[in-house]
Design a protein around this motif. Structure first.
Motif, PDB file in Angstrom:
ATOM      1  N   SER A   1       5.303 -16.191 -13.940  1.00 24.13           N
ATOM      2  CA  SER A   1       4.000 -15.734 -14.462  1.00 24.13           C
ATOM      3  C   SER A   1       3.333 -16.771 -15.358  1.00 24.13           C
ATOM      4  N   ASP A   2       4.129 -17.725 -15.872  1.00 25.93           N
ATOM      5  CA  ASP A   2       3.547 -18.739 -16.760  1.00 25.93           C
ATOM      6  C   ASP A   2       3.018 -19.951 -15.983  1.00 25.93           C
ATOM      7  N   ARG A   3       3.167 -19.931 -14.652  1.00 23.74           N
ATOM      8  CA  ARG A   3       2.683 -21.058 -13.836  1.00 23.74           C
ATOM      9  C   ARG A   3       1.523 -20.620 -12.957  1.00 23.74           C
ATOM     10  N   LYS A   4       0.677 -21.591 -12.652  1.00 23.68           N
ATOM     11  CA  LYS A   4      -0.416 -21.359 -11.706  1.00 23.68           C
ATOM     12  C   LYS A   4       0.183 -21.241 -10.305  1.00 23.68           C
ATOM     13  N   LEU A   5      -0.379 -20.365  -9.491  1.00 27.19           N
ATOM     14  CA  LEU A   5       0.094 -20.243  -8.109  1.00 27.19           C
ATOM     15  C   LEU A   5      -1.025 -20.619  -7.139  1.00 27.19           C
ATOM     16  N   ILE A   6      -0.769 -21.686  -6.368  1.00 24.41           N
ATOM     17  CA  ILE A   6      -1.673 -22.081  -5.271  1.00 24.41           C
ATOM     18  C   ILE A   6      -0.986 -21.634  -3.982  1.00 24.41           C
ATOM     19  N   ALA A   7      -1.666 -20.806  -3.209  1.00 20.41           N
ATOM     20  CA  ALA A   7      -1.058 -20.263  -1.986  1.00 20.41           C
ATOM     21  C   ALA A   7      -1.916 -20.610  -0.780  1.00 20.41           C
ATOM     22  N   VAL A   8      -1.248 -20.979   0.318  1.00 21.56           N
ATOM     23  CA  VAL A   8      -1.954 -21.302   1.562  1.00 21.56           C
ATOM     24  C   VAL A   8      -1.434 -20.380   2.665  1.00 21.56           C
ATOM     25  N   LEU A   9      -2.337 -19.607   3.237  1.00 22.01           N
ATOM     26  CA  LEU A   9      -1.996 -18.730   4.359  1.00 22.01           C
ATOM     27  C   LEU A   9      -2.620 -19.294   5.629  1.00 22.01           C
ATOM     28  N   GLU A  10      -1.790 -19.510   6.659  1.00 21.49           N
ATOM     29  CA  GLU A  10      -2.334 -19.896   7.960  1.00 21.49           C
ATOM     30  C   GLU A  10      -2.424 -18.660   8.838  1.00 21.49           C
ATOM     31  N   LEU A  11      -3.632 -18.359   9.320  1.00 24.57           N
ATOM     32  CA  LEU A  11      -3.804 -17.282  10.299  1.00 24.57           C
ATOM     33  C   LEU A  11      -3.475 -17.883  11.658  1.00 24.57           C
ATOM     34  N   HIS A  12      -2.430 -17.350  12.291  1.00 23.35           N
ATOM     35  CA  HIS A  12      -1.907 -18.012  13.484  1.00 23.35           C
ATOM     36  C   HIS A  12      -1.583 -17.029  14.615  1.00 23.35           C
ATOM     37  N   THR A  13      -1.225 -15.780  14.253  1.00 23.68           N
ATOM     38  CA  THR A  13      -0.800 -14.808  15.262  1.00 23.68           C
ATOM     39  C   THR A  13      -2.003 -14.136  15.920  1.00 23.68           C
ATOM     40  N   PHE A  14      -1.746 -13.465  17.027  1.00 23.87           N
ATOM     41  CA  PHE A  14      -2.797 -12.753  17.764  1.00 23.87           C
ATOM     42  C   PHE A  14      -3.489 -11.739  16.844  1.00 23.87           C
ATOM     43  N   SER A  15      -2.683 -10.962  16.102  1.00 21.76           N
ATOM     44  CA  SER A  15      -3.267  -9.941  15.216  1.00 21.76           C
ATOM     45  C   SER A  15      -4.103 -10.572  14.117  1.00 21.76           C
ATOM     46  N   SER A  16      -3.545 -11.598  13.438  1.00 20.70           N
ATOM     47  CA  SER A  16      -4.228 -12.166  12.272  1.00 20.70           C
ATOM     48  C   SER A  16      -5.527 -12.880  12.629  1.00 20.70           C
ATOM     49  N   LEU A  17      -5.667 -13.309  13.894  1.00 26.23           N
ATOM     50  CA  LEU A  17      -6.893 -13.995  14.321  1.00 26.23           C
ATOM     51  C   LEU A  17      -7.855 -13.053  15.056  1.00 26.23           C
ATOM     52  N   ASN A  18      -7.528 -11.778  15.078  1.00 29.68           N
ATOM     53  CA  ASN A  18      -8.367 -10.794  15.761  1.00 29.68           C
ATOM     54  C   ASN A  18      -9.430 -10.262  14.807  1.00 29.68           C
ATOM     55  N   LYS A  19     -10.681 -10.416  15.192  1.00 29.96           N
ATOM     56  CA  LYS A  19     -11.805 -10.048  14.318  1.00 29.96           C
ATOM     57  C   LYS A  19     -11.730  -8.584  13.878  1.00 29.96           C
ATOM     58  N   GLU A  20     -11.256  -7.730  14.790  1.00 36.57           N
ATOM     59  CA  GLU A  20     -11.158  -6.295  14.487  1.00 36.57           C
ATOM     60  C   GLU A  20     -10.081  -6.026  13.429  1.00 36.57           C
ATOM     61  N   PHE A  21      -9.061  -6.888  13.381  1.00 33.58           N
ATOM     62  CA  PHE A  21      -7.909  -6.667  12.500  1.00 33.58           C
ATOM     63  C   PHE A  21      -8.122  -7.262  11.106  1.00 33.58           C
ATOM     64  N   LEU A  22      -9.030  -8.221  10.987  1.00 34.14           N
ATOM     65  CA  LEU A  22      -9.181  -8.978   9.735  1.00 34.14           C
ATOM     66  C   LEU A  22      -9.393  -8.106   8.498  1.00 34.14           C
ATOM     67  N   SER A  23     -10.062  -6.970   8.667  1.00 36.16           N
ATOM     68  CA  SER A  23     -10.345  -6.096   7.518  1.00 36.16           C
ATOM     69  C   SER A  23      -9.069  -5.569   6.866  1.00 36.16           C
ATOM     70  N   GLN A  24      -7.926  -5.631   7.599  1.00 37.44           N
ATOM     71  CA  GLN A  24      -6.640  -5.176   7.042  1.00 37.44           C
ATOM     72  C   GLN A  24      -6.188  -6.071   5.875  1.00 37.44           C
ATOM     73  N   TYR A  25      -6.792  -7.271   5.754  1.00 39.52           N
ATOM     74  CA  TYR A  25      -6.405  -8.207   4.696  1.00 39.52           C
ATOM     75  C   TYR A  25      -7.121  -7.943   3.367  1.00 39.52           C
ATOM     76  N   LYS A  26      -8.028  -6.996   3.340  1.00 37.15           N
ATOM     77  CA  LYS A  26      -8.768  -6.701   2.098  1.00 37.15           C
ATOM     78  C   LYS A  26      -7.779  -6.354   0.967  1.00 37.15           C
ATOM     79  N   ASP A  27      -7.965  -6.995  -0.166  1.00 36.07           N
ATOM     80  CA  ASP A  27      -7.166  -6.740  -1.381  1.00 36.07           C
ATOM     81  C   ASP A  27      -5.683  -7.110  -1.265  1.00 36.07           C
ATOM     82  N   THR A  28      -5.305  -7.936  -0.290  1.00 29.36           N
ATOM     83  CA  THR A  28      -3.885  -8.292  -0.148  1.00 29.36           C
ATOM     84  C   THR A  28      -3.562  -9.673  -0.739  1.00 29.36           C
ATOM     85  N   TYR A  29      -4.596 -10.407  -1.189  1.00 27.15           N
ATOM     86  CA  TYR A  29      -4.390 -11.814  -1.551  1.00 27.15           C
ATOM     87  C   TYR A  29      -4.919 -12.078  -2.956  1.00 27.15           C
TER      88      TYR A  29
END
Length: 458
Positions: free
Chosen positions: A345-373
């Motif tokens: 908690s005392d360190r900065k966190l830089i995070a990189v997410l690669e969208l790579h799977t069929f689900s994660s790159l599906n426009k219809e599915f993208l809204s599932q990522y709201k508030d997860t990051y």
């Protein structure tokens, strides 16, 4: 059953090549074909002389002296070797069916769930190995101390299986985990995934309901009681099935180290994060049902370092840690990034997410990522528009990503070179880096990046 002769159609798959190696070690005569085989499958098959001499499908390899043909998900229904096997009347198995065939006389423990199943399976295997118990297994990642991801022997009394909800084979569109016929089943959590085969949330949840329903009389169903859907599925009345819920155990974090607070005293852990603490209790509940005592479990779990690509430490310095994780689904992304931020908690966190799977790159599915990051101080998303085209999906833009994640701090990259430049030009003082993907970030050299992060302020 030694000297049985089996042929693999699509031998290069992650589990397929491991099953081929396991049968080879058991004394079977193994052959196989594939149209492309990547590392590490290629080198591992070659080491045992199981790599096909040339790529492609060869019906002449299918002969009447074969005891079985094992069909991988990668093979199509019109595969010429598959057609020949049908013509000759040779028994055709998917790999889950064959695993069951090989373990009919064993106690079968199947670990299912949208997240955590590899780690829970790995934890159980680690505990059993520590206490020199005989067991067979099927797990979805390469683990330290285990040569293959599959082991099948004649004398092990139990088998620990990571049960996947994805489709079985081109001939069988039911989930793999239904073929194992578990005695003890576990559901770690349910969060919509595999949108390409389960287009609705309801359809996806139905598969876990079927898994729970397949628990036999006298069987055991273990589930995460902090997961609403797992609880809903497991709480359904089932005659003569024992349902056991679990949650995160008592613990504390001191100077970046997590300790379990148990009746046996404080247990220092190598892993961390609420999801991993829940995974520990999941594994403990299974172990208690297969002859491991609490004291034995705690003695072994303190040396568990994690599964490959599951919060794997690429490098650790005085002021930084670089992690790599398989996380890509929304629930995994949220759990993993929160865990790293809470642990440091005392360190900065830089995070990189690669969208790579069929689900994660599906426009219809993208809204599932709201508030997860929300956990990272600097959240970054990378995707390759060429991958979207290759998967024949509707085009997505940087604006689509920003809208879906609904996070004003979010940085989006579609060019891996620009992402690499950004990461190399960053100031890494008292900062951790978390890399999340089932892909390779467009070929960025992670070893070089890790070295840069750790040595910049060394």
């Amino acid at each position: 059953m030694a000297n049985n002769k089996v042929h693999f159609i699509a031998i290069g798959g992650a589990v397929m090549h491991n099953l081929a190696l396991a049968l080879h070690h058991k004394g079977y005569l193994v052959s196989g074909s594939d149209d492309e085989i990547f590392e590490p499958s290629r080198t591992r098959l070659a080491a045992y002389n199981l790599l096909p001499a040339e790529m492609g499908w060869f019906p002449e390899k299918i002969t009447t002296d074969l005891d079985a043909v094992i069909l991988g998900m990668h093979a199509r229904n019109d595969n010429p070797e598959l057609q020949k096997a049908r013509e000759l009347g040779i028994k055709i198995y998917s790999f889950p069916e064959y695993i069951y065939e090989q373990s009919k006389d064993k106690q079968r423990i199947v670990i299912a769930g949208s997240h955590g199943k590899t780690t829970i399976t790995a934890m159980i295997m680690h505990v059993l190995k520590t206490h020199k118990r005989k067991f067979d297994y099927l797990v979805g990642a390469k683990l330290d101390g285990f040569e293959t991801m599959v082991q099948i022997t004649d004398d092990a009394p139990i088998i620990i299986i990571e049960g996947d909800e994805y489709l079985t084979s081109p001939l069988d569109l039911t989930p793999k985990f239904l073929h194992y016929h578990h005695h003890i089943g576990l559901i770690s959590g349910v969060a919509w995934d595999h949108i390409n085969v389960y287009p609705t949330f309801e359809e996806y949840v139905k598969q876990f309901d079927a898994f729970a329903d397949s628990t036999p009389k006298g069987g055991i169903l273990i589930y995460s009681e902090s997961d609403d859907l797992a609880t809903l599925v497991a709480d359904k009345p089932r005659p003569d099935v024992q349902a056991i819920g679990y949650s995160a155990p008592k613990h504390e974090i001191v100077n970046g180290i997590t300790y379990l607070l148990t009746d046996k005293g404080k247990i220092e852990l190598e892993v961390f994060g609420k999801h991993n603490l829940k995974n520990i209790n999941a594994a403990k509940n299974v172990c208690l049902k297969i002859g491991i005592t609490e004291a034995m479990f705690y003695d072994a779990i303190k040396t568990f370092k994690g599964a490959a690509n599951r919060l794997e430490i690429l490098g650790r310095g005085k002021h930084n840690v670089v992690f790599k994780d398989f996380a890509h689904a929304p629930s995994k992304l949220k759990a993993t990034s929160k865990a790293v931020k809470k642990q440091f908690s005392d360190r900065k966190l830089i995070a990189v997410l690669e969208l790579h799977t069929f689900s994660s790159l599906n426009k219809e599915f993208l809204s599932q990522y709201k508030d997860t990051y929300k956990a990272p101080d600097e959240p970054i998303v990378y995707f390759n528009p060429e991958t979207v085209k290759h998967k024949r999906l509707e085009e997505i833009t940087e604006a689509d990503i920003i809208e879906a994640f609904d996070n004003p701090k979010l940085n989006v990259f579609t060019d891996s070179k620009k992402l690499e430049e950004f990461l190399f030009s960053h100031d890494w003082k008292h900062s951790n880096l978390l890399l999340m993907s089932s892909g390779n970030f467009g070929g960025i050299d992670l070893k070089k990046l890790t070295s840069h992060v750790l040595n910049q302020h060394a």
